[in-house]
Design a protein around this motif. Structure first.
Motif, PDB file in Angstrom:
ATOM      1  N   LYS A  34      73.899  33.579  -7.070  1.00  0.00           N
ATOM      2  CA  LYS A  34      75.246  33.734  -6.454  1.00  0.00           C
ATOM      3  C   LYS A  34      75.215  32.969  -5.159  1.00  0.00           C
ATOM      4  O   LYS A  34      76.161  32.280  -4.729  1.00  0.00           O
ATOM      5  CB  LYS A  34      75.881  34.903  -6.550  1.00  0.00           C
ATOM      6  CG  LYS A  34      77.130  35.194  -5.836  1.00  0.00           C
ATOM      7  CD  LYS A  34      77.769  36.657  -6.033  1.00  0.00           C
ATOM      8  CE  LYS A  34      79.065  36.611  -5.322  1.00  0.00           C
ATOM      9  NZ  LYS A  34      79.275  38.133  -5.354  1.00  0.00           N
ATOM     10  N   ASN A  35      74.219  33.454  -4.321  1.00  0.00           N
ATOM     11  CA  ASN A  35      74.230  32.988  -2.706  1.00  0.00           C
ATOM     12  C   ASN A  35      73.002  32.213  -2.538  1.00  0.00           C
ATOM     13  O   ASN A  35      71.811  32.827  -3.203  1.00  0.00           O
ATOM     14  CB  ASN A  35      74.249  34.235  -1.925  1.00  0.00           C
ATOM     15  CG  ASN A  35      75.343  34.834  -2.313  1.00  0.00           C
ATOM     16  OD1 ASN A  35      76.514  34.542  -2.388  1.00  0.00           O
ATOM     17  ND2 ASN A  35      74.952  36.438  -2.543  1.00  0.00           N
ATOM     18  N   ILE A  93      73.147  37.995   1.046  1.00  0.00           N
ATOM     19  CA  ILE A  93      74.184  36.998   1.618  1.00  0.00           C
ATOM     20  C   ILE A  93      73.515  36.148   2.727  1.00  0.00           C
ATOM     21  O   ILE A  93      72.843  36.993   3.521  1.00  0.00           O
ATOM     22  CB  ILE A  93      75.535  37.715   2.077  1.00  0.00           C
ATOM     23  CG1 ILE A  93      76.046  38.615   0.832  1.00  0.00           C
ATOM     24  CG2 ILE A  93      76.370  36.575   2.530  1.00  0.00           C
ATOM     25  CD1 ILE A  93      77.407  39.401   1.351  1.00  0.00           C
ATOM     26  N   PHE A  94      73.523  34.981   2.631  1.00  0.00           N
ATOM     27  CA  PHE A  94      73.210  34.019   3.696  1.00  0.00           C
ATOM     28  C   PHE A  94      74.288  33.472   4.557  1.00  0.00           C
ATOM     29  O   PHE A  94      75.065  33.046   3.752  1.00  0.00           O
ATOM     30  CB  PHE A  94      72.084  33.014   3.152  1.00  0.00           C
ATOM     31  CG  PHE A  94      71.198  33.685   2.019  1.00  0.00           C
ATOM     32  CD1 PHE A  94      69.841  33.941   2.306  1.00  0.00           C
ATOM     33  CD2 PHE A  94      71.266  33.408   0.723  1.00  0.00           C
ATOM     34  CE1 PHE A  94      69.017  34.550   1.563  1.00  0.00           C
ATOM     35  CE2 PHE A  94      70.600  33.881   0.040  1.00  0.00           C
ATOM     36  CZ  PHE A  94      69.533  34.456   0.376  1.00  0.00           C
ATOM     37  N   SER A  95      73.850  33.168   5.783  1.00  0.00           N
ATOM     38  CA  SER A  95      74.889  32.429   6.637  1.00  0.00           C
ATOM     39  C   SER A  95      73.973  31.606   7.507  1.00  0.00           C
ATOM     40  O   SER A  95      72.889  31.909   7.763  1.00  0.00           O
ATOM     41  CB  SER A  95      75.993  33.469   7.384  1.00  0.00           C
ATOM     42  OG  SER A  95      76.808  32.787   8.322  1.00  0.00           O
ATOM     43  N   SER A  96      74.798  30.600   8.156  1.00  0.00           N
ATOM     44  CA  SER A  96      73.984  29.747   9.045  1.00  0.00           C
ATOM     45  C   SER A  96      74.885  29.006   9.869  1.00  0.00           C
ATOM     46  O   SER A  96      76.108  29.051   9.671  1.00  0.00           O
ATOM     47  CB  SER A  96      73.282  28.510   8.176  1.00  0.00           C
ATOM     48  OG  SER A  96      73.990  27.859   7.383  1.00  0.00           O
ATOM     49  N   LYS A 125      75.666  44.115  10.075  1.00  0.00           N
ATOM     50  CA  LYS A 125      74.609  43.584  10.580  1.00  0.00           C
ATOM     51  C   LYS A 125      73.425  42.600   9.804  1.00  0.00           C
ATOM     52  O   LYS A 125      73.234  43.325   8.535  1.00  0.00           O
ATOM     53  CB  LYS A 125      74.066  44.562  11.570  1.00  0.00           C
ATOM     54  CG  LYS A 125      72.889  44.146  12.336  1.00  0.00           C
ATOM     55  CD  LYS A 125      72.186  45.419  13.200  1.00  0.00           C
ATOM     56  CE  LYS A 125      71.249  45.110  14.034  1.00  0.00           C
ATOM     57  NZ  LYS A 125      70.844  46.342  14.910  1.00  0.00           N
ATOM     58  N   PRO A 126      73.107  41.685  10.144  1.00  0.00           N
ATOM     59  CA  PRO A 126      71.969  41.001   9.409  1.00  0.00           C
ATOM     60  C   PRO A 126      70.663  41.825   9.208  1.00  0.00           C
ATOM     61  O   PRO A 126      70.457  42.621  10.183  1.00  0.00           O
ATOM     62  CB  PRO A 126      71.636  39.583  10.022  1.00  0.00           C
ATOM     63  CG  PRO A 126      72.042  39.698  11.346  1.00  0.00           C
ATOM     64  CD  PRO A 126      73.416  40.885  11.243  1.00  0.00           C
ATOM     65  N   MET A 190      70.479  36.530   7.274  1.00  0.00           N
ATOM     66  CA  MET A 190      70.293  37.379   5.933  1.00  0.00           C
ATOM     67  C   MET A 190      70.642  38.630   5.969  1.00  0.00           C
ATOM     68  O   MET A 190      70.636  39.284   6.821  1.00  0.00           O
ATOM     69  CB  MET A 190      68.954  37.162   5.290  1.00  0.00           C
ATOM     70  CG  MET A 190      68.358  35.634   5.327  1.00  0.00           C
ATOM     71  SD  MET A 190      66.678  35.555   5.235  1.00  0.00           S
ATOM     72  CE  MET A 190      66.449  36.126   3.533  1.00  0.00           C
ATOM     73  N   TYR A 191      71.735  39.150   5.273  1.00  0.00           N
ATOM     74  CA  TYR A 191      72.236  40.223   4.941  1.00  0.00           C
ATOM     75  C   TYR A 191      71.824  40.841   3.569  1.00  0.00           C
ATOM     76  O   TYR A 191      72.155  40.381   2.624  1.00  0.00           O
ATOM     77  CB  TYR A 191      73.741  40.544   5.219  1.00  0.00           C
ATOM     78  CG  TYR A 191      74.400  41.604   4.784  1.00  0.00           C
ATOM     79  CD1 TYR A 191      74.731  42.538   5.861  1.00  0.00           C
ATOM     80  CD2 TYR A 191      75.026  41.731   3.699  1.00  0.00           C
ATOM     81  CE1 TYR A 191      75.316  43.646   5.680  1.00  0.00           C
ATOM     82  CE2 TYR A 191      75.740  43.252   3.534  1.00  0.00           C
ATOM     83  CZ  TYR A 191      75.551  44.129   4.531  1.00  0.00           C
ATOM     84  OH  TYR A 191      76.254  45.168   4.066  1.00  0.00           O
TER      85      TYR A 191
END
Length: 386
Positions: A34-35, A93-96, A125-126, A190-191
């Motif tokens: 998914k992520n 969940i990843f964010s950048s 919070k990651p 990364m969460y």
């Protein structure tokens, strides 16, 4: 759970062929969850030839990374190579994000903006920050780590500084979503339930001289006086600079003890100034204890094996990230692939991994209570087990 996919290519002349090789190895339709997020490291020629941009256009997720002196994934290791690790998960969940150009007078604001831009896309919070920093001679890696540590509230930070194959590192760059810069930092947050495990090694204990000293004057990464003597006079006093010169400067690291219960960190010596001061690869804190070591071929290989063996004692893990200082590669002499060969041999298909050479290493150390303390390193191999 994180699934780690890896791929590599040595194709630098044909964009379509390079992208096809990467996509075939990753098999995204079968393996992507998914992520997802990508980590990409390569020889700088892959940027100049447009290969990085072409590959990233074919990927359905963001990528971050740096140029490097050499990299390694299962099945392939070389200096002239592009490697990618894809982290994919149904529950993580990843964010950048990428910063604006970092300068000594504005880096905190730019890091703040980029970090919070990425953090706002997470539900909380990651659990881990992956940082890909530029190699800047007027901004020590320690300051970047300290700023990210403050922004994240002490979240573990793991990462690398860009480096390349040139004498002056003129093509060293960070990468984000197919584009590259010499002065921007890219990061991945990364969460979720990750619980990363870290291991590091630099200089073996038997390679550290018995003499210890105290840093009595310093300014940032400039070591001025040791035991109230100029650095050069101190080195002469212990027999390391008998003719007023140090032979093999890169292979003689400083070992710094912060005297706070954490393990020592290693600092490279870049140059000796006319005043006899040492220009180092990281901040040299006042009143810290100073030791001196040396790095050789056999020590690089043994510490690589020991570090990887230690981290692989952990069970039920999904991927391994490894960054090793470029100095460790330089002291291998003509045996340039020895460390990467040792990593491949030690891991032996036990876990997907991604290894790259670094211009500076970012990895937590553990204090006496077993808690993380984020630190910047030189001359070190660092690992993060996911």
């Amino acid at each position: 759970m994180i699934r780690t996919l890896t791929a590599y290519t040595s194709e630098i002349d044909n964009h379509e062929t390079a992208a096809a090789e990467i996509l075939e190895q990753l098999d995204l339709k079968k393996n992507l969850l998914k992520n997802s997020i990508g980590i990409i490291n390569c020889h700088s020629d892959f940027i100049e030839a447009g290969i990085v941009e072409a590959i990233c256009k074919e990927l359905p997720f963001k990528t971050a990374g740096t140029t490097t002196l050499g990299n390694c994934v299962p099945g392939g290791f070389a200096h002239m190579q592009l490697s990618i690790a894809v982290l994919t998960s149904d529950d993580i969940i990843f964010s950048s994000a990428v910063t604006e150009p970092l300068k000594p007078d504005n880096y905190k604001d730019d890091l703040d903006y980029a970090y919070n831009k990425a953090a706002k896309d997470l539900p909380g919070k990651p659990s881990l920050v992956l940082a890909f920093a530029p190699l800047l001679f007027d901004l020590a890696g320690d300051y970047i780590v300290e700023a990210l540590d403050s922004l994240s509230g002490g979240v573990p930070i793991f990462g690398t500084l860009a480096v390349d194959h040139t004498i002056d590192y003129s093509t060293a760059a960070t990468i984000y979503d197919g584009k590259s810069w010499k002065n921007k930092l890219s990061l991945i947050l990364m969460y979720g339930e990750i619980n990363p495990v870290f291991s590091i090694a630099s200089v073996s204990e038997d390679k550290i001289l018995g003499q210890k000293a105290i840093i009595t004057e310093s300014e940032g990464n400039i070591l001025k006086r040791v035991n109230d003597m100029s650095v050069m006079k101190y080195l002469q006093s212990i027999g390391l600079a008998p003719n007023g010169k140090i032979e093999g400067l890169n292979a003689i690291p400083f070992i710094i003890d912060f005297n706070d219960g954490t393990r020592t960190v290693t600092r490279a010596i870049f140059a000796i100034t006319p005043e006899g001061y040492a220009v180092c690869g990281g901040v040299m804190p006042l009143n810290a204890t100073l030791g001196i070591g040396y790095i050789d071929h056999d020590d690089v290989i043994s510490t690589t094996k020991e570090t990887i063996d230690k981290i692989l004692e952990q069970k039920n893990r999904d991927g391994l990230l490894i960054f090793s200082c470029l100095v460790r590669n330089l002291v291998l002499g003509f045996d340039v692939f020895a460390e990467m060969e040792e990593a491949e041999k030690t891991i032996k298909g036990k876990i997907p991994y991604f290894m790259s050479y670094s211009g500076g290493e970012i990895c937590p150390v553990y204090n006496e209570e077993g808690k993380f303390v984020n630190r910047f390193h030189n001359d070190t191999i660092i690992t993060c087990l996911l």
